[in-house]
Design a protein around this motif. Structure first.
Motif, PDB file in Angstrom:
ATOM      1  N   GLU A 432       0.844  -1.187   0.000  1.00  0.00           N
ATOM      2  CA  GLU A 432       0.000   0.000   0.000  1.00  0.00           C
ATOM      3  C   GLU A 432       0.886   1.246   0.000  1.00  0.00           C
ATOM      4  O   GLU A 432       1.963   1.269   0.579  1.00  0.00           O
ATOM      5  CB  GLU A 432      -0.937   0.001   1.209  1.00  0.00           C
ATOM      6  N   HIS A 433       0.412   2.285  -0.686  1.00  0.00           N
ATOM      7  CA  HIS A 433       1.250   3.444  -0.940  1.00  0.00           C
ATOM      8  C   HIS A 433       0.422   4.725  -0.890  1.00  0.00           C
ATOM      9  O   HIS A 433      -0.806   4.701  -0.933  1.00  0.00           O
ATOM     10  CB  HIS A 433       1.895   3.315  -2.318  1.00  0.00           C
ATOM     11  N   ASP A 434       1.152   5.852  -0.843  1.00  0.00           N
ATOM     12  CA  ASP A 434       0.454   7.133  -0.860  1.00  0.00           C
ATOM     13  C   ASP A 434       0.300   7.619  -2.302  1.00  0.00           C
ATOM     14  O   ASP A 434       0.533   6.869  -3.247  1.00  0.00           O
ATOM     15  CB  ASP A 434       1.187   8.169   0.007  1.00  0.00           C
ATOM     16  N   GLU A 435      -0.062   8.866  -2.489  1.00  0.00           N
ATOM     17  CA  GLU A 435      -0.356   9.390  -3.827  1.00  0.00           C
ATOM     18  C   GLU A 435       0.858   9.362  -4.758  1.00  0.00           C
ATOM     19  O   GLU A 435       0.711   9.272  -5.975  1.00  0.00           O
ATOM     20  CB  GLU A 435      -0.899  10.818  -3.725  1.00  0.00           C
ATOM     21  N   GLU A 441       1.572   2.863   5.594  1.00  0.00           N
ATOM     22  CA  GLU A 441       0.671   2.014   6.370  1.00  0.00           C
ATOM     23  C   GLU A 441      -0.321   2.844   7.171  1.00  0.00           C
ATOM     24  O   GLU A 441      -0.988   2.329   8.073  1.00  0.00           O
ATOM     25  CB  GLU A 441       1.484   1.099   7.291  1.00  0.00           C
ATOM     26  N   SER A 442      -0.428   4.105   6.837  1.00  0.00           N
ATOM     27  CA  SER A 442      -1.372   4.982   7.512  1.00  0.00           C
ATOM     28  C   SER A 442      -2.799   4.508   7.279  1.00  0.00           C
ATOM     29  O   SER A 442      -3.189   4.194   6.150  1.00  0.00           O
ATOM     30  CB  SER A 442      -1.214   6.410   6.987  1.00  0.00           C
ATOM     31  N   ALA A 443      -3.576   4.446   8.347  1.00  0.00           N
ATOM     32  CA  ALA A 443      -4.974   4.015   8.221  1.00  0.00           C
ATOM     33  C   ALA A 443      -5.772   4.966   7.339  1.00  0.00           C
ATOM     34  O   ALA A 443      -6.594   4.528   6.517  1.00  0.00           O
ATOM     35  CB  ALA A 443      -5.610   3.925   9.610  1.00  0.00           C
ATOM     36  N   ALA A 448      -8.284   5.934   1.994  1.00  0.00           N
ATOM     37  CA  ALA A 448      -8.378   6.826   0.841  1.00  0.00           C
ATOM     38  C   ALA A 448      -8.018   6.105  -0.456  1.00  0.00           C
ATOM     39  O   ALA A 448      -8.701   6.267  -1.482  1.00  0.00           O
ATOM     40  CB  ALA A 448      -7.464   8.037   1.042  1.00  0.00           C
ATOM     41  N   GLN A 449      -6.962   5.290  -0.431  1.00  0.00           N
ATOM     42  CA  GLN A 449      -6.521   4.581  -1.639  1.00  0.00           C
ATOM     43  C   GLN A 449      -7.479   3.454  -2.011  1.00  0.00           C
ATOM     44  O   GLN A 449      -7.787   3.251  -3.198  1.00  0.00           O
ATOM     45  CB  GLN A 449      -5.096   4.046  -1.454  1.00  0.00           C
ATOM     46  N   MET A 450      -7.956   2.698  -1.028  1.00  0.00           N
ATOM     47  CA  MET A 450      -8.921   1.635  -1.322  1.00  0.00           C
ATOM     48  C   MET A 450     -10.196   2.210  -1.912  1.00  0.00           C
ATOM     49  O   MET A 450     -10.715   1.712  -2.924  1.00  0.00           O
ATOM     50  CB  MET A 450      -9.238   0.844  -0.046  1.00  0.00           C
TER      51      MET A 450
END
Length: 578
Positions: A432-435, A441-443, A448-450
Motif C-alpha cells: 500500500e502506498h500514498d499518492e 501504512e497509515s490508516a 483513501a486509496q482503497m
C-alpha cells in the motif's frame, strides 16, 4: 430439399478427422451457407476418439444440432459412440476397411465405402478423408467442383499432381457412393445458399484479431488448451505491425511480462485457461494495486486441476471475480458470439487503460474452439481510447517532489505516465502506498486509496452489459446464460414460443461489475427464471441471487459432463418447469 444439415465425421485422433471437416465446411461456407462446427477431441496428441460435428444451414446457427443426418465413420468406435444421434432417415457412411457393423437399434441406413482402398489405389491411404468428402457429396447431390479452390489452397504448395490426386479421390468417393445409393434412400440435397461471402473462424482467432485491431502489440503466454490458438495466431500477425510474442517459461512470467509491457505504455495481452489463471492470481493483484492496465483472456475448460482439458465447462466465473487475495477493482467480460469476441477484446484494452485495472475476457471452450460463420467485421467500430495517460512533458514539481501517480480523484482514476515522461517520476510498489507511490501504512491513507480504486468502476460504461431478447412485458419464463450457451438458448426459446409460452432471454455479457440495474426489470417481470450454465454449482445463478435476489423464482439448469448444451435439453427442462 432441406434447409439445414447436420454432418459428423469421426475416427482416431491423428488420422485426418479435423482436416476432413475443415475441407467440407470451408467449401460450403464459400457457397454462402451458415455453419457451426464443434470438435470433440481427446486430451492427447494422437489416438483416442475424436469427431467434428458441423451444422450447415441457410440461416444463422449458433449451436450444434440435437440430431444427426450423416455420420462419416473411419472406425467402429465412431459408429458405436455416435449412432444414437442419427434420426430414422439418417445415413452412416463407413470405411469398408474395418468391416463396419450397424447397431441393431437404429433405423438409419449404412453404407460401407472403400475409403482407404480407393485412396491407396490413387497413391496413399492418407487421402481416405477426401474419398469420404466425395461420398458425402453424392448423398447431398453436390457438385464436387465446389472443392477445387479449397483443395488448391490447401495442397497447392505441394504441386499440381497432389492437387489433382486429391480431386481424383473426391471423385472416386462420389462415384462409389453413387453406385450404392438406391431409390429407397432419400438424398439430402440442400436448398441453395445466398452466395454471400462471410468469414469462417473460431472464437480464439476472433479474440486475437480483436486484440490486433485494438492496438495490442505484445503478447506473453505459455501454451495451454484451449487458449493456445490465440498465441499461435498472434505469432504470425504481430511482427508485421512491429509487435512481438514471447512464449514464456510459465504463466507467472507471462502475466508479469504483460504487466511490465503495459507499464511501459505498450498495449499487451496474455491468455490462458483455468490452471494458468490460478498461477496468475498474485500478479493480477499486483496489477490492481499498482493500477497498471492488464488484459487477460481465460478460455474455460473442464476442471479442477487438469480435469477435462479438452472439454466444455464454465466453472471459472467465481475465480475470475474473487480469485485474488485482497480486494481490487476489475472488469470481467463474457462475449457470447464470435463477433462479440472480436469487438469485446478490442474494447478491453480501452477499458483497461481508462479504468487502470485488470480486464478479464471470459470465454469457454465451445466459444473459443467452435468454428462458425461470421458476418464481415466492421473495423470502423474499433476505437483507441487511452484514458488519463499523460505522454507530454509535465510541469516541474516543487522541491523536486514525485509525480502524484495515485492522486485521489473524484472519479477514482489518477493521471498515469510511462517511464521517460519528464517530471513524471514516481514510486511503484505492490505494498500500500500514498499518492506518489511511496509505501504507507497509515490508516487514513489506506482508506483513501482503497476507496479511490473501487470508485473507478462504480460508473463503468460498457455497451450492452446484458444482451436482451425480451419481447414480453410479462413473461412466463426468463432464460439466463453467458458465453456459448446463447445459441442453444435461442433455439429452445423459439420452440417454447411455439408451445404457446411467453419467454424472454437475457445473456450476461458483463460479469463484473454485475449489471444488476439492467437485469432486475427482466427478473421482476418473469414468473420463473432458469439459469443455464456448464458447471456443477450454478455460479452465474449465485451471482444473480447475490446481486438481484428473487431466489424463489430461480432454477439452476446445470451440465458439467464436458459436453455443450443441446437445444432440446433446454427446451425439455423448461417445459417441465412451467
Amino acid at each position: 430439399m432441406i434447409n439445414q444439415l447436420s454432418w459428423k465425421v469421426g475416427g482416431q485422433q491423428g488420422e485426418g478427422i479435423e482436416s476432413t471437416g475443415e475441407i467440407f465446411s470451408i467449401a460450403l461456407n464459400r457457397l454462402g451457407y451458415y455453419l457451426y462446427g464443434y470438435r470433440h477431441f481427446s486430451s492427447r496428441i494422437k489416438g483416442g476418439h475424436t469427431n467434428n460435428k458441423i451444422r450447415v444451414s441457410t440461416t444463422q446457427v449458433r449451436s450444434i444440432s440435437d440430431d444427426l443426418d450423416i455420420l462419416v465413420a473411419f472406425d467402429q468406435e465412431t459408429i458405436d459412440l455416435n449412432y444414437k444421434e442419427l434420426h430414422e432417415k439418417g445415413i452412416i457412411i463407413a470405411d469398408s476397411k474395418f468391416n463396419p457393423k450397424k447397431p441393431e437399434d437404429t433405423q438409419a441406413s449404412m453404407f460401407a465405402v472403400p475409403f482407404t482402398e480407393r485412396a491407396t489405389e490413387l497413391g496413399t491411404s492418407l487421402m481416405k478423408n477426401m474419398v469420404a468428402v466425395g461420398a458425402t457429396c453424392a448423398v447431398l447431390n453436390l457438385n464436387i467442383k465446389v472443392f477445387e479452390d479449397v483443395v488448391e489452397e490447401i495442397f497447392g504448395r505441394k504441386g499440381k499432381q497432389v492437387v489433382d490426386k486429391n480431386m481424383e479421390a473426391i471423385q472416386a468417393g462420389f462415384d462409389v457412393m453413387k453406385e450404392q445409393l438406391s431409390d429407397k434412400v432419400e438424398l439430402m440435397e440442400l436448398e441453395k445458399a445466398d452466395g454471400n461471402k462471410r468469414m469462417f473462424m473460431i472464437g480464439n482467432d476472433a479474440i486475437a484479431l480483436g486484440a490486433l485491431a485494438g492496438g495490442c502489440r505484445f503478447m506473453a503466454a505459455y501454451p495451454i488448451t484451449p487458449a493456445s490458438d490465440i498465441m499461435e495466431y498472434l505469432i504470425k500477425k504481430l511482427p508485421p505491425v512491429g509487435g512481438a510474442v514471447i512464449q514464456t517459461e510459465d504463466e507467472i512470467a507471462a502475466v508479469t511480462m504483460t504487466i511490465g509491457a503495459n507499464y511501459g505504455g505498450v498495449r499487451a495481452l496474455t491468455a490462458s485457461s483455468g490452471p494458468g489463471l490460478s498461477l496468475k492470481m498474485e500478479a493480477i493483484g499486483l496489477s490492481g494495486i499498482t493500477e497498471t492496465p492488464l488484459v487477460i483472456v481465460d478460455t474455460q475448460r473442464g476442471g479442477p486441476s487438469t480435469g477435462l482439458p479438452t472439454k466444455q465447462e464454465q466453472s471459472d466465473l467465481m475465480a475470475m471475480i474473487y480469485g485474488t487475495h485482497g480486494e481490487i477493482p476489475k472488469i470481467v467480460m463474457a462475449p457470447s458470439t464470435v463477433q462479440e469476441a472480436f469487438y469485446d477484446t478490442a474494447e478491453a484494452f480501452n477499458l483497461a487503460e481508462e479504468y487502470q485495472c485488470p480486464v478479464i475476457i471470459l470465454s469457454d471452450l465451445q466459444l473459443s474452439l467452435g468454428k462458425q460463420t461470421v458476418e464481415p467485421l466492421d473495423y470502423s467500430k474499433v476505437e483507441i481510447r487511452r484514458g488519463k495517460l499523460v505522454t507530454e512533458e509535465l510541469p516541474e514539481i516543487e522541491n523536486k517532489g514525485y509525480f502524484k501517480r495515485y492522486e485521489v480523484t473524484e472519479d477514482g482514476v489518477s493521471p498515469r505516465t510511462i517511464p521517460g515522461t519528464k517530471n513524471g517520476i514516481h514510486h511503484v510498489t505492490g505494498v500500500e502506498h500514498d499518492e506518489t507511490g511511496k509505501p504507507s501504512e497509515s490508516a487514513l491513507n489506506r482508506n483513501a486509496q482503497m476507496d479511490k480504486r473501487f470508485r473507478k468502476i462504480e460508473n463503468l460504461k460498457f455497451d450492452t452489459p446484458v444482451y436482451k431478447n425480451a419481447p414480453h412485458e410479462e413473461a412466463d419464463l426468463l432464460i439466463v446464460g453467458f458465453n456459448s450457451t446463447r445459441g442453444a438458448i435461442e433455439e429452445a426459446m423459439a420452440r417454447l414460443e411455439k408451445d404457446g409460452l411467453k419467454v424472454n432471454h437475457a445473456h450476461i455479457r458483463l460479469i463484473y461489475p454485475f449489471p444488476s440495474n439492467e437485469l432486475l426489470p427482466l427478473v421482476q417481470s418473469a414468473k420463473k427464471i432458469v439459469v443455464v450454465e456448464n458447471n456443477a454449482t450454478g455460479q452465474l445463478a449465485n451471482m444473480m441471487l447475490m446481486n438481484v435476489g428473487h431466489a424463489e423464482k430461480v432454477t439452476k439448469m446445470l451440465k458439467y459432463d464436458g459436453n455443450p448444451f443441446l437445444p432440446h435439453e433446454i427446451h425439455t427442462r423448461c417445459k417441465e418447469l412451467v
